[in-house]
Write a protein that holds these residues in place. Structure first.
Motif, PDB file in Angstrom:
ATOM      1  N   PRO A 136       0.830  -1.212   0.000  1.00 47.58           N
ATOM      2  CA  PRO A 136       0.000   0.000   0.000  1.00 47.58           C
ATOM      3  C   PRO A 136       0.864   1.261   0.000  1.00 47.58           C
ATOM      4  CG  PRO A 136      -0.068  -1.083   2.137  1.00 47.58           C
ATOM      5  CD  PRO A 136       0.706  -1.981   1.226  1.00 47.58           C
ATOM      6  N   MET A 137       0.418   2.223  -0.796  1.00 46.40           N
ATOM      7  CA  MET A 137       1.158   3.475  -0.919  1.00 46.40           C
ATOM      8  C   MET A 137       0.196   4.643  -0.741  1.00 46.40           C
ATOM      9  SD  MET A 137       3.332   4.913  -4.143  1.00 46.40           S
ATOM     10  CE  MET A 137       2.233   6.131  -4.823  1.00 46.40           C
ATOM     11  N   GLN A 138       0.555   5.559   0.109  1.00 48.58           N
ATOM     12  CA  GLN A 138      -0.226   6.771   0.268  1.00 48.58           C
ATOM     13  C   GLN A 138       0.431   7.881  -0.524  1.00 48.58           C
ATOM     14  OE1 GLN A 138      -0.396   7.573   4.435  1.00 48.58           O
ATOM     15  NE2 GLN A 138      -2.280   6.412   4.711  1.00 48.58           N
ATOM     16  N   LEU A 139      -0.375   8.712  -1.124  1.00 50.20           N
ATOM     17  CA  LEU A 139       0.170   9.855  -1.842  1.00 50.20           C
ATOM     18  C   LEU A 139       0.712  10.859  -0.832  1.00 50.20           C
ATOM     19  CD1 LEU A 139      -2.496  10.465  -4.627  1.00 50.20           C
ATOM     20  CD2 LEU A 139      -0.245   9.418  -4.857  1.00 50.20           C
ATOM     21  N   PRO A 140       1.877  11.427  -1.108  1.00 50.77           N
ATOM     22  CA  PRO A 140       2.417  12.439  -0.201  1.00 50.77           C
ATOM     23  C   PRO A 140       1.568  13.709  -0.253  1.00 50.77           C
ATOM     24  CG  PRO A 140       3.843  12.153  -2.104  1.00 50.77           C
ATOM     25  CD  PRO A 140       2.773  11.121  -2.201  1.00 50.77           C
ATOM     26  N   PRO A 141       1.635  14.513   0.772  1.00 55.45           N
ATOM     27  CA  PRO A 141       0.831  15.743   0.789  1.00 55.45           C
ATOM     28  C   PRO A 141       1.408  16.802  -0.161  1.00 55.45           C
ATOM     29  CG  PRO A 141       2.206  15.620   2.745  1.00 55.45           C
ATOM     30  CD  PRO A 141       2.382  14.323   2.008  1.00 55.45           C
ATOM     31  N   GLY A 142       0.583  17.745  -0.522  1.00 54.29           N
ATOM     32  CA  GLY A 142       1.019  18.899  -1.295  1.00 54.29           C
ATOM     33  C   GLY A 142       1.192  18.625  -2.775  1.00 54.29           C
ATOM     34  N   ASP A 143       2.124  19.356  -3.355  1.00 61.47           N
ATOM     35  CA  ASP A 143       2.364  19.280  -4.797  1.00 61.47           C
ATOM     36  C   ASP A 143       2.842  17.894  -5.234  1.00 61.47           C
ATOM     37  OD1 ASP A 143       1.639  21.911  -5.129  1.00 61.47           O
ATOM     38  OD2 ASP A 143       3.707  22.669  -5.022  1.00 61.47           O
ATOM     39  N   ALA A 144       3.623  17.234  -4.387  1.00 63.25           N
ATOM     40  CA  ALA A 144       4.116  15.900  -4.738  1.00 63.25           C
ATOM     41  C   ALA A 144       2.951  14.930  -4.921  1.00 63.25           C
ATOM     42  CB  ALA A 144       5.066  15.387  -3.660  1.00 63.25           C
ATOM     43  N   GLY A 145       1.992  14.972  -4.028  1.00 65.00           N
ATOM     44  CA  GLY A 145       0.818  14.106  -4.141  1.00 65.00           C
ATOM     45  C   GLY A 145      -0.034  14.454  -5.340  1.00 65.00           C
ATOM     46  N   ALA A 146      -0.153  15.760  -5.639  1.00 61.85           N
ATOM     47  CA  ALA A 146      -0.929  16.183  -6.807  1.00 61.85           C
ATOM     48  C   ALA A 146      -0.290  15.672  -8.094  1.00 61.85           C
ATOM     49  CB  ALA A 146      -1.048  17.702  -6.831  1.00 61.85           C
ATOM     50  N   LEU A 147       1.036  15.773  -8.186  1.00 66.83           N
ATOM     51  CA  LEU A 147       1.736  15.285  -9.377  1.00 66.83           C
ATOM     52  C   LEU A 147       1.574  13.779  -9.531  1.00 66.83           C
ATOM     53  CD1 LEU A 147       3.682  15.796 -11.758  1.00 66.83           C
ATOM     54  CD2 LEU A 147       5.548  15.389 -10.156  1.00 66.83           C
ATOM     55  N   LEU A 148       1.782  13.033  -8.462  1.00 65.97           N
ATOM     56  CA  LEU A 148       1.641  11.576  -8.541  1.00 65.97           C
ATOM     57  C   LEU A 148       0.194  11.182  -8.835  1.00 65.97           C
ATOM     58  CD1 LEU A 148       3.974  10.386  -5.647  1.00 65.97           C
ATOM     59  CD2 LEU A 148       4.403  10.326  -8.102  1.00 65.97           C
ATOM     60  N   GLY A 149      -0.754  11.904  -8.256  1.00 58.98           N
ATOM     61  CA  GLY A 149      -2.165  11.616  -8.525  1.00 58.98           C
ATOM     62  C   GLY A 149      -2.509  11.801  -9.997  1.00 58.98           C
ATOM     63  N   LEU A 150      -1.985  12.845 -10.609  1.00 58.84           N
ATOM     64  CA  LEU A 150      -2.213  13.064 -12.042  1.00 58.84           C
ATOM     65  C   LEU A 150      -1.578  11.963 -12.875  1.00 58.84           C
ATOM     66  CD1 LEU A 150      -1.761  16.926 -12.385  1.00 58.84           C
ATOM     67  CD2 LEU A 150      -3.845  15.601 -12.767  1.00 58.84           C
ATOM     68  N   MET A 151      -0.390  11.520 -12.479  1.00 55.91           N
ATOM     69  CA  MET A 151       0.284  10.458 -13.235  1.00 55.91           C
ATOM     70  C   MET A 151      -0.503   9.151 -13.151  1.00 55.91           C
ATOM     71  SD  MET A 151       4.279  11.278 -12.490  1.00 55.91           S
ATOM     72  CE  MET A 151       4.926  10.043 -13.599  1.00 55.91           C
ATOM     73  N   PHE A 152      -1.073   8.870 -11.983  1.00 58.34           N
ATOM     74  CA  PHE A 152      -1.906   7.671 -11.848  1.00 58.34           C
ATOM     75  C   PHE A 152      -3.194   7.811 -12.647  1.00 58.34           C
ATOM     76  CE2 PHE A 152       0.376   6.288  -7.939  1.00 58.34           C
ATOM     77  CZ  PHE A 152       0.564   4.971  -8.321  1.00 58.34           C
ATOM     78  N   LYS A 153      -3.814   8.986 -12.560  1.00 57.48           N
ATOM     79  CA  LYS A 153      -5.097   9.213 -13.219  1.00 57.48           C
ATOM     80  C   LYS A 153      -5.005   9.068 -14.730  1.00 57.48           C
ATOM     81  CE  LYS A 153      -8.579  12.807 -13.834  1.00 57.48           C
ATOM     82  NZ  LYS A 153      -8.947  14.181 -13.543  1.00 57.48           N
ATOM     83  N   HIS A 154      -3.913   9.532 -15.315  1.00 59.13           N
ATOM     84  CA  HIS A 154      -3.786   9.524 -16.764  1.00 59.13           C
ATOM     85  C   HIS A 154      -3.016   8.322 -17.304  1.00 59.13           C
ATOM     86  CE1 HIS A 154      -5.739  13.355 -17.270  1.00 59.13           C
ATOM     87  NE2 HIS A 154      -5.019  13.837 -16.285  1.00 59.13           N
ATOM     88  N   GLY A 155      -2.653   7.384 -16.449  1.00 58.82           N
ATOM     89  CA  GLY A 155      -2.061   6.131 -16.907  1.00 58.82           C
ATOM     90  C   GLY A 155      -0.571   6.135 -17.148  1.00 58.82           C
ATOM     91  N   TRP A 156       0.126   7.207 -16.786  1.00 54.04           N
ATOM     92  CA  TRP A 156       1.572   7.249 -17.004  1.00 54.04           C
ATOM     93  C   TRP A 156       2.304   6.200 -16.190  1.00 54.04           C
ATOM     94  CZ3 TRP A 156       4.466   9.322 -20.616  1.00 54.04           C
ATOM     95  CH2 TRP A 156       3.929  10.337 -21.390  1.00 54.04           C
ATOM     96  N   PHE A 157       1.775   5.897 -15.021  1.00 57.40           N
ATOM     97  CA  PHE A 157       2.479   4.949 -14.163  1.00 57.40           C
ATOM     98  C   PHE A 157       2.477   3.540 -14.739  1.00 57.40           C
ATOM     99  CE2 PHE A 157       2.791   7.764 -10.410  1.00 57.40           C
ATOM    100  CZ  PHE A 157       4.117   7.497 -10.130  1.00 57.40           C
ATOM    101  N   TYR A 158       1.522   3.203 -15.566  1.00 59.44           N
ATOM    102  CA  TYR A 158       1.548   1.874 -16.186  1.00 59.44           C
ATOM    103  C   TYR A 158       2.720   1.762 -17.168  1.00 59.44           C
ATOM    104  CZ  TYR A 158      -2.973   1.225 -14.069  1.00 59.44           C
ATOM    105  OH  TYR A 158      -3.992   1.120 -13.159  1.00 59.44           O
TER     106      TYR A 158
END
Length: 128
Positions: A29-51
């Protein structure tokens, strides 16, 4: 030196295969970090870049684990490590330890395989 290269290659390969597979089947399990770092990672997950990045993790790690085409695996993982380090330097400097460790392993392996990279730094091409 051979044993150190083998240990570094297997350790770096395992790290990237495990974390790459975690992208496709989250078993850690991974939690998104707070702030801008979490926003960036959230966008990468949302748009499929992490795959795509996870696929590169797995392919590069498997090449290191198998021991064939190790220079190609190092070339695949090099830019990923640069992005990991830049992310931690700019967004989350407190958690840069693992990135530095992996980068040190990468640099050591590139040095150990330097004979395979010499043609990249040749000033001229030999036409035959």
């Amino acid at each position: 030196m051979k044993i150190a290269v083998l240990i570094a290659r297997i350790l770096l390969g395992l790290l990237f295969v495990v974390f790459g597979l975690n992208v496709f089947r989250p078993f850690m399990p991974m939690q998104l970090p707070p702030g801008d770092a979490g926003a960036l990672l959230g966008l990468m997950f949302k748009h499929g870049w992490f795959y795509f990045i996870g696929l590169l993790y797995v392919v590069g790690g498997l090449l290191l684990l198998v021991g064939r085409f190790v220079p190609i695996g190092l070339v695949l993982l090099g830019p990923i490590l640069v992005v990991i380090l830049m992310f931690h330097i700019t967004f989350a400097p407190a958690s840069i330890g693992m990135g530095l460790f992996c980068a040190a392993l990468e640099v050591f392996l590139i040095y150990a395989c330097r004979a395979h990279f010499q043609a990249l730094f040749a000033p001229k091409i030999n036409h035959q």
